[in-house]
Design a protein around this motif. Structure first.
Motif, PDB file in Angstrom:
ATOM      1  N   LYS A  55      18.345  53.880 -56.870  1.00  0.00           N
ATOM      2  CA  LYS A  55      19.670  53.661 -57.376  1.00  0.00           C
ATOM      3  C   LYS A  55      19.873  52.311 -56.859  1.00  0.00           C
ATOM      4  O   LYS A  55      19.866  51.946 -55.669  1.00  0.00           O
ATOM      5  N   GLU A  56      20.608  51.449 -57.699  1.00  0.00           N
ATOM      6  CA  GLU A  56      20.914  50.208 -57.150  1.00  0.00           C
ATOM      7  C   GLU A  56      22.539  49.895 -57.040  1.00  0.00           C
ATOM      8  O   GLU A  56      23.359  50.620 -57.744  1.00  0.00           O
ATOM      9  N   PHE A  57      23.055  49.336 -56.029  1.00  0.00           N
ATOM     10  CA  PHE A  57      24.463  49.218 -55.577  1.00  0.00           C
ATOM     11  C   PHE A  57      24.701  47.574 -55.440  1.00  0.00           C
ATOM     12  O   PHE A  57      23.782  47.236 -55.097  1.00  0.00           O
ATOM     13  N   ASP A  58      26.019  47.556 -55.872  1.00  0.00           N
ATOM     14  CA  ASP A  58      26.305  46.097 -55.433  1.00  0.00           C
ATOM     15  C   ASP A  58      27.352  45.943 -54.309  1.00  0.00           C
ATOM     16  O   ASP A  58      27.917  45.139 -53.973  1.00  0.00           O
ATOM     17  N   SER A  59      27.336  47.006 -53.452  1.00  0.00           N
ATOM     18  CA  SER A  59      28.271  47.080 -52.370  1.00  0.00           C
ATOM     19  C   SER A  59      27.366  47.837 -51.133  1.00  0.00           C
ATOM     20  O   SER A  59      26.822  48.882 -51.384  1.00  0.00           O
ATOM     21  N   GLU A  60      27.340  47.148 -50.051  1.00  0.00           N
ATOM     22  CA  GLU A  60      26.414  47.916 -49.124  1.00  0.00           C
ATOM     23  C   GLU A  60      27.189  49.354 -48.638  1.00  0.00           C
ATOM     24  O   GLU A  60      26.489  50.375 -48.336  1.00  0.00           O
ATOM     25  N   GLU A  61      28.447  49.291 -48.651  1.00  0.00           N
ATOM     26  CA  GLU A  61      29.234  50.583 -48.375  1.00  0.00           C
ATOM     27  C   GLU A  61      28.926  51.574 -49.136  1.00  0.00           C
ATOM     28  O   GLU A  61      28.473  52.713 -48.598  1.00  0.00           O
ATOM     29  N   LYS A  62      28.730  51.539 -50.398  1.00  0.00           N
ATOM     30  CA  LYS A  62      28.398  52.652 -51.175  1.00  0.00           C
ATOM     31  C   LYS A  62      27.038  52.838 -51.048  1.00  0.00           C
ATOM     32  O   LYS A  62      26.607  54.038 -51.223  1.00  0.00           O
ATOM     33  N   ALA A  63      26.032  51.890 -51.002  1.00  0.00           N
ATOM     34  CA  ALA A  63      24.498  52.161 -50.689  1.00  0.00           C
ATOM     35  C   ALA A  63      24.348  53.004 -49.349  1.00  0.00           C
ATOM     36  O   ALA A  63      23.615  53.909 -49.378  1.00  0.00           O
ATOM     37  N   LEU A  64      25.257  52.527 -48.438  1.00  0.00           N
ATOM     38  CA  LEU A  64      24.820  53.612 -47.129  1.00  0.00           C
ATOM     39  C   LEU A  64      25.448  54.938 -47.245  1.00  0.00           C
ATOM     40  O   LEU A  64      24.819  55.816 -46.910  1.00  0.00           O
ATOM     41  N   GLU A  65      26.595  55.114 -48.126  1.00  0.00           N
ATOM     42  CA  GLU A  65      26.931  56.494 -48.215  1.00  0.00           C
ATOM     43  C   GLU A  65      26.126  57.303 -48.904  1.00  0.00           C
ATOM     44  O   GLU A  65      25.688  58.519 -48.693  1.00  0.00           O
ATOM     45  N   ASN A  66      25.545  56.772 -50.060  1.00  0.00           N
ATOM     46  CA  ASN A  66      24.326  57.448 -50.845  1.00  0.00           C
ATOM     47  C   ASN A  66      23.161  57.603 -50.010  1.00  0.00           C
ATOM     48  O   ASN A  66      22.368  58.711 -50.023  1.00  0.00           O
ATOM     49  N   PHE A  67      22.855  56.662 -49.171  1.00  0.00           N
ATOM     50  CA  PHE A  67      21.501  56.764 -48.081  1.00  0.00           C
ATOM     51  C   PHE A  67      21.905  57.946 -47.224  1.00  0.00           C
ATOM     52  O   PHE A  67      20.907  58.721 -47.393  1.00  0.00           O
ATOM     53  N   ILE A  68      22.887  57.827 -46.728  1.00  0.00           N
ATOM     54  CA  ILE A  68      23.319  58.985 -45.615  1.00  0.00           C
ATOM     55  C   ILE A  68      23.162  60.508 -46.424  1.00  0.00           C
ATOM     56  O   ILE A  68      22.753  61.331 -45.819  1.00  0.00           O
ATOM     57  N   LYS A  69      23.807  60.501 -47.537  1.00  0.00           N
ATOM     58  CA  LYS A  69      23.763  61.638 -48.288  1.00  0.00           C
ATOM     59  C   LYS A  69      22.283  62.289 -48.508  1.00  0.00           C
ATOM     60  O   LYS A  69      21.969  63.454 -48.307  1.00  0.00           O
ATOM     61  N   ARG A  70      21.513  61.248 -48.876  1.00  0.00           N
ATOM     62  CA  ARG A  70      20.182  61.541 -49.418  1.00  0.00           C
ATOM     63  C   ARG A  70      19.471  61.858 -48.021  1.00  0.00           C
ATOM     64  O   ARG A  70      18.656  62.978 -47.949  1.00  0.00           O
ATOM     65  N   VAL A  71      19.521  61.319 -46.881  1.00  0.00           N
ATOM     66  CA  VAL A  71      18.911  61.526 -45.735  1.00  0.00           C
ATOM     67  C   VAL A  71      19.305  62.930 -45.363  1.00  0.00           C
ATOM     68  O   VAL A  71      18.466  63.621 -44.798  1.00  0.00           O
ATOM     69  N   ARG A  72      20.621  63.326 -45.377  1.00  0.00           N
ATOM     70  CA  ARG A  72      20.921  64.587 -44.872  1.00  0.00           C
ATOM     71  C   ARG A  72      20.482  65.705 -45.547  1.00  0.00           C
ATOM     72  O   ARG A  72      19.880  66.793 -45.029  1.00  0.00           O
ATOM     73  N   GLY A  73      20.341  65.555 -47.054  1.00  0.00           N
ATOM     74  CA  GLY A  73      19.696  66.543 -47.851  1.00  0.00           C
ATOM     75  C   GLY A  73      18.377  66.786 -47.658  1.00  0.00           C
ATOM     76  O   GLY A  73      17.748  67.847 -47.664  1.00  0.00           O
ATOM     77  N   LEU A  74      17.608  65.689 -47.376  1.00  0.00           N
ATOM     78  CA  LEU A  74      16.017  65.600 -47.175  1.00  0.00           C
ATOM     79  C   LEU A  74      15.775  66.174 -45.720  1.00  0.00           C
ATOM     80  O   LEU A  74      14.748  67.125 -45.836  1.00  0.00           O
ATOM     81  N   ASN A  75      16.711  66.019 -44.931  1.00  0.00           N
ATOM     82  CA  ASN A  75      16.350  66.712 -43.538  1.00  0.00           C
ATOM     83  C   ASN A  75      16.737  68.360 -43.725  1.00  0.00           C
ATOM     84  O   ASN A  75      16.124  68.989 -43.073  1.00  0.00           O
ATOM     85  N   LYS A  76      17.706  68.638 -44.279  1.00  0.00           N
ATOM     86  CA  LYS A  76      17.987  70.016 -44.505  1.00  0.00           C
ATOM     87  C   LYS A  76      16.800  70.737 -45.446  1.00  0.00           C
ATOM     88  O   LYS A  76      16.314  71.989 -45.123  1.00  0.00           O
ATOM     89  N   PHE A  77      16.073  70.134 -46.233  1.00  0.00           N
ATOM     90  CA  PHE A  77      15.123  70.654 -46.959  1.00  0.00           C
ATOM     91  C   PHE A  77      13.774  70.779 -46.132  1.00  0.00           C
ATOM     92  O   PHE A  77      13.246  71.844 -46.048  1.00  0.00           O
ATOM     93  N   GLN A  78      13.651  69.621 -45.250  1.00  0.00           N
ATOM     94  CA  GLN A  78      12.262  69.536 -44.499  1.00  0.00           C
ATOM     95  C   GLN A  78      12.603  70.747 -43.266  1.00  0.00           C
ATOM     96  O   GLN A  78      11.541  71.228 -43.025  1.00  0.00           O
ATOM     97  N   ASN A  79      13.717  70.859 -42.712  1.00  0.00           N
ATOM     98  CA  ASN A  79      13.988  71.941 -41.971  1.00  0.00           C
ATOM     99  C   ASN A  79      13.689  73.254 -42.427  1.00  0.00           C
ATOM    100  O   ASN A  79      13.382  74.274 -41.780  1.00  0.00           O
ATOM    101  N   LEU A  80      14.100  73.464 -43.446  1.00  0.00           N
ATOM    102  CA  LEU A  80      13.831  74.796 -44.499  1.00  0.00           C
ATOM    103  C   LEU A  80      12.337  74.986 -44.543  1.00  0.00           C
ATOM    104  O   LEU A  80      11.934  76.321 -44.549  1.00  0.00           O
TER     105      LEU A  80
END
Length: 82
Positions: A55-80
């Motif tokens: 996904k592409e973003f024209d704002s760093e703020e929105k990109a970072l929010e999406n990045f953190i959301k995905r990292v949190r989700g991947l970490n939950k999945f990996q821990n399961l």
């Protein structure tokens, strides 16, 4: 969200499985964030290190929010999976 806030979340939550602005070679099953000019890209890699669901973003703020959301989700999945 700023880069500093994102890094603080990563540290506080002990998050893993991410590539922060190309800080290392791409690995399987991680979330990537990168910047090219005024565009920020967030994607996830599969088991063969192919970027998927980019996904592409024209704002760093929105990109970072999406990045953190995905990292949190991947970490939950990996821990399961452990």
């Amino acid at each position: 969200m700023t880069k500093e806030e994102a890094m603080q979340i990563i540290k506080n939550e002990n998050l893993q499985f991410f590539n922060w602005f190309n800080d290392h070679d791409i690995s399987p099953n991680e979330v990537l964030i990168s910047q090219q000019g005024n565009i920020w890209r967030v994607s996830t890699t599969d088991e063969r290190t192919n970027a998927i669901s980019e996904k592409e973003f024209d704002s760093e703020e929105k990109a970072l929010e999406n990045f953190i959301k995905r990292v949190r989700g991947l970490n939950k999945f990996q821990n399961l999976s452990i």
